[in-house]
Design a protein around this motif. Sequence first.
Motif, PDB file in Angstrom:
ATOM      1  N   SER A 118       0.855  -1.372  -0.151  1.00 22.47           N
ATOM      2  CA  SER A 118      -0.118   0.052  -0.152  1.00 22.47           C
ATOM      3  C   SER A 118       0.732   1.524   0.017  1.00 22.47           C
ATOM      4  O   SER A 118       0.436   2.173  -0.612  1.00 22.47           O
ATOM      5  N   MET A 119       1.851   1.191   0.794  1.00 22.21           N
ATOM      6  CA  MET A 119       2.697   2.490   0.806  1.00 22.21           C
ATOM      7  C   MET A 119       3.363   2.656  -0.543  1.00 22.21           C
ATOM      8  O   MET A 119       3.658   3.800  -0.816  1.00 22.21           O
ATOM      9  N   ILE A 120       3.896   1.592  -1.155  1.00 19.71           N
ATOM     10  CA  ILE A 120       4.589   1.543  -2.542  1.00 19.71           C
ATOM     11  C   ILE A 120       3.551   2.275  -3.519  1.00 19.71           C
ATOM     12  O   ILE A 120       3.947   3.117  -4.172  1.00 19.71           O
ATOM     13  N   SER A 121       2.460   1.719  -3.539  1.00 20.45           N
ATOM     14  CA  SER A 121       1.258   2.125  -4.433  1.00 20.45           C
ATOM     15  C   SER A 121       1.146   3.690  -3.973  1.00 20.45           C
ATOM     16  O   SER A 121       0.972   4.256  -5.030  1.00 20.45           O
ATOM     17  N   ASN A 122       0.998   4.031  -2.929  1.00 22.77           N
ATOM     18  CA  ASN A 122       0.829   5.445  -2.684  1.00 22.77           C
ATOM     19  C   ASN A 122       2.122   6.264  -3.086  1.00 22.77           C
ATOM     20  O   ASN A 122       1.780   7.607  -3.525  1.00 22.77           O
ATOM     21  N   GLY A 123       3.123   5.944  -3.171  1.00 22.22           N
ATOM     22  CA  GLY A 123       4.382   6.512  -3.214  1.00 22.22           C
ATOM     23  C   GLY A 123       4.282   6.875  -5.001  1.00 22.22           C
ATOM     24  O   GLY A 123       4.790   7.605  -5.512  1.00 22.22           O
ATOM     25  N   VAL A 124       3.973   5.548  -5.622  1.00 19.97           N
ATOM     26  CA  VAL A 124       3.874   5.690  -7.150  1.00 19.97           C
ATOM     27  C   VAL A 124       2.994   6.620  -7.632  1.00 19.97           C
ATOM     28  O   VAL A 124       3.203   7.359  -8.634  1.00 19.97           O
ATOM     29  N   ASN A 125       1.822   6.581  -6.832  1.00 20.13           N
ATOM     30  CA  ASN A 125       0.642   7.575  -7.300  1.00 20.13           C
ATOM     31  C   ASN A 125       1.115   8.996  -7.126  1.00 20.13           C
ATOM     32  O   ASN A 125       0.833   9.942  -8.123  1.00 20.13           O
ATOM     33  N   VAL A 126       1.625   9.193  -5.884  1.00 17.45           N
ATOM     34  CA  VAL A 126       2.308  10.734  -5.760  1.00 17.45           C
ATOM     35  C   VAL A 126       3.261  10.924  -6.809  1.00 17.45           C
ATOM     36  O   VAL A 126       3.256  12.339  -7.340  1.00 17.45           O
ATOM     37  N   MET A 127       3.901   9.863  -7.141  1.00 20.36           N
ATOM     38  CA  MET A 127       5.213  10.167  -8.363  1.00 20.36           C
ATOM     39  C   MET A 127       4.534  10.483  -9.538  1.00 20.36           C
ATOM     40  O   MET A 127       4.729  11.549 -10.253  1.00 20.36           O
ATOM     41  N   PHE A 128       3.343   9.954 -10.095  1.00 20.90           N
ATOM     42  CA  PHE A 128       2.535  10.110 -11.115  1.00 20.90           C
ATOM     43  C   PHE A 128       2.206  11.714 -11.220  1.00 20.90           C
ATOM     44  O   PHE A 128       2.212  12.353 -12.071  1.00 20.90           O
ATOM     45  N   LEU A 129       1.541  12.281  -9.803  1.00 15.76           N
ATOM     46  CA  LEU A 129       1.017  13.578 -10.098  1.00 15.76           C
ATOM     47  C   LEU A 129       2.200  14.538  -9.813  1.00 15.76           C
ATOM     48  O   LEU A 129       2.164  15.574 -10.620  1.00 15.76           O
ATOM     49  N   VAL A 130       3.364  14.160  -9.409  1.00 13.75           N
ATOM     50  CA  VAL A 130       4.622  14.985  -9.452  1.00 13.75           C
ATOM     51  C   VAL A 130       5.157  15.245 -10.994  1.00 13.75           C
ATOM     52  O   VAL A 130       5.217  16.400 -11.197  1.00 13.75           O
ATOM     53  N   ALA A 131       5.270  14.023 -11.515  1.00 13.31           N
ATOM     54  CA  ALA A 131       5.663  13.830 -12.843  1.00 13.31           C
ATOM     55  C   ALA A 131       4.757  14.989 -13.822  1.00 13.31           C
ATOM     56  O   ALA A 131       5.077  15.168 -14.998  1.00 13.31           O
ATOM     57  N   SER A 132       3.368  14.916 -13.359  1.00 15.51           N
ATOM     58  CA  SER A 132       2.520  15.616 -14.353  1.00 15.51           C
ATOM     59  C   SER A 132       2.526  17.013 -14.584  1.00 15.51           C
ATOM     60  O   SER A 132       2.048  17.570 -15.377  1.00 15.51           O
TER      61      SER A 132
END
Length: 173
Positions: free
Chosen positions: A38-52
């Motif tokens: 769950s933590m990895i998934s949330n981190g990747v989701n935040v990364m998607f939003l930062v990269a956008s």
Amino acid sequence: MIDTSPSLALVLLVGVLVGAGVYLLLERSLTRIIIGISMISNGVNVMFLVASGRAGGPPLVGTTAPENMSDPLPQALVLTAIVITLGLTAFLLSVAYRAWQLNGHDEVQDDLEDRRIVRLAESNEVPARSTDDAGTSLAEDAALSRDETLVLPHHDGRRRRRPGIGLDDEELR
């Protein structure tokens, strides 16, 4: 033009979430593994939003100028990732619950073949054939490794499953 420079705080948040998630993923407890995923998934989701990039106007034609519109693709990817993570978490919770029902704990057990390989590596033995075992039967390996799936006879004649951890060698025979 939309500013695409990432926020340092969000980049650090991604690093902390993914790092802590990987650490928890390497644990033996299924509960910690679920939290790690769950933590990895949330981190990747935040990364998607930062990269956008920085948020812009709504991506509707006629409401915002095209150069000021936000990109809807990262938002769609994050939404899809949230749904997939929810399904995976539900599945892993059911696996952890079933392990708890069967064994009384949620620790992941070593495979007998893994234990045999570790034992051979510690003793620096090389088996005669690399595809064959060390010449011991599965019952002998289970007794040596205190297998949790060992089926023990019950006193009334029925056979029942019982965790093998902490049992004496006499009980395993």
